[in-house]
Design a protein around this motif. Structure first.
Motif: not given
Length: 415
Positions: A138-143, A156-158, A281-283, A288-291
């Motif tokens: 979620v953090s990596a995707g939201a970043c 952000a992922g870490v 951004i779509f990745i 984020a969706a998985i999270g």
């Protein structure tokens, strides 16, 4: 849960012995534990009471539930002290299924009550390593959605993993759970400052805000605004004050962690985020969706619906962004996400929250609120107040979009 009996109790039938009354009360507890807001909880309980032929009235706050069954001399009032739970989309879906089967006659009240209690008492489906990975995802995707690049996304992922560790370790006890926001914010900001001290090309604020995005109460701010708008003044006011308190704890952690980090590595130069390659951004949306699936305890097969909700939210906010107005973008995003959630509820018979919650989490003004606090901490009071006002306007715009969606396309169920 203590029943308050009326003086004419001897002349009336006791509701305490009725499986219908027990079902309604246990349903209210289960919905509260699953994170249902006041306006949806009371509506769902009212619908269930009517289906069971009970005359009932309800009043809920985030920490208490008052249920009145019967009327006149046959009235009994129950007060239940409840602990608000985190959003659990899987349990909401199961509770909705129980309600539908009970209404259709496929379940009798006693069996329905047993299933409600079993669902309520079941531990979360995602724990340990899967939940930790969800925080990181979620953090990596939201970043990527708040302006970060590849460097910030990795950082952000870490930091999201560090937030997840704090949540899982501190929420083991009620006293420690109150320290989650300040401790996580302090550690995330401290480690993020150290990271940026050794890598001057990483932008600090996008990485830090995304790293603690799961703790930022932007969704609570939006829910509180909607509860106030729908007349649930006590629930909305208490939730609003709780949100302000959490923001204050986060700002303390942000200030303390940043000061401690700069004491170690020296002053940090705030740089622009690294460039984001096209299509990444779509990745970020997919990650984020998985999270979100694990973070909101949804069923794994709902990943596609969560991803669709994220894309709808992005499309709606982008339309508003064309005009240069983030408030209009929030209104359109809230409108489209709520319409899709209501349509999902009508077609599938499942809670619209499956799409509503993940979509709104990308639109809520949580990150803007954190930027406001960061500005205030940095002694830029005017900029902080302007940003805080913008966050409030975005919350109001989201609420207006959701209310309009409920008018244009009312949901078939209200969970």
């Amino acid at each position: 849960m203590i029943p308050i009996r009326t003086p004419a109790e001897d002349d009336t039938q006791s509701f305490e012995a009725s499986p219908y009354a027990t079902l309604v009360l246990n349903l209210g507890r289960a919905l509260t534990h699953a994170g249902s807001p006041a306006h949806r909880l009371e509506t769902a309980m009212q619908v269930m009471a009517e289906r069971l032929g009970l005359s009932a009235e309800f009043f809920s706050t985030p920490t208490a539930l008052i249920v009145s069954l019967g009327d006149g001399t046959r009235q009994q009032v129950y007060l239940a002290r409840v602990e608000p739970g985190d959003s659990n989309l899987g349990k909401l879906s199961e509770l909705t299924d129980v309600m539908e089967q009970l209404a259709s006659g496929a379940l009798d009240p006693i069996e329905a009550d047993r299933r409600v209690r079993e669902i309520d008492q079941r531990p979360p489906a995602y724990r340990g390593a899967p939940l930790l990975l969800a925080f990181m995802a979620v953090s990596a995707g939201a970043c990527t959605l708040i302006g970060g690049g590849l460097r910030e996304m990795l950082t952000a992922g870490v930091l999201g993993g560090l937030t997840g560790l704090c949540v899982m370790l501190l929420k083991r006890g009620p006293d420690l759970a109150r320290l989650v926001a300040p401790v996580a914010a302090l550690l995330v900001t401290f480690i993020g400052t150290l990271w940026c001290g050794f890598d001057g090309r990483t932008a600090l604020m996008p990485a830090v805000i995304a790293g603690m995005i799961a703790l930022i109460p932007g969704m609570d701010l939006t829910i509180a605004t909607r509860e106030l708008a729908t007349g649930h003044l006590v629930a909305g006011s208490s939730r609003m004050l709780s949100t302000i308190t959490i923001f204050a704890f986060l700002s303390f952690g942000l200030a303390a962690g940043g000061a401690a980090g700069q004491w170690v590595v020296g002053p940090i130069t705030l740089v622009d985020p690294s460039p984001l390659p096209p299509g990444v951004i779509f990745i970020g949306f997919a990650i984020a969706a998985i999270g979100f699936v694990a973070l909101f305890q949804a069923w794994l097969r709902d990943w596609i619906w969560v991803l669709l909700a994220c894309l709808i939210a992005f499309a709606g906010s982008s339309l508003g962004g064309i005009t240069g107005s983030p408030v209009l973008g929030a209104f359109l995003g809230g409108l489209f996400v709520a319409l899709s959630g209501n349509l999902f509820a009508r077609v599938t018979g499942r809670p619209g929250s499956v799409m509503l919650l993940p979509g709104l989490i990308l639109l809520v003004p949580g990150s803007i609120g954190m930027r406001s606090l960061a500005a205030v901490v940095g002694h830029d009071i005017l900029s902080g107040l302007e940003t805080a006002f913008l966050a409030g306007m975005i919350a109001v715009a989201l609420t207006a979009g959701m209310i309009l969606a409920s008018v244009l396309l009312p949901p078939r169920i209200s969970l």
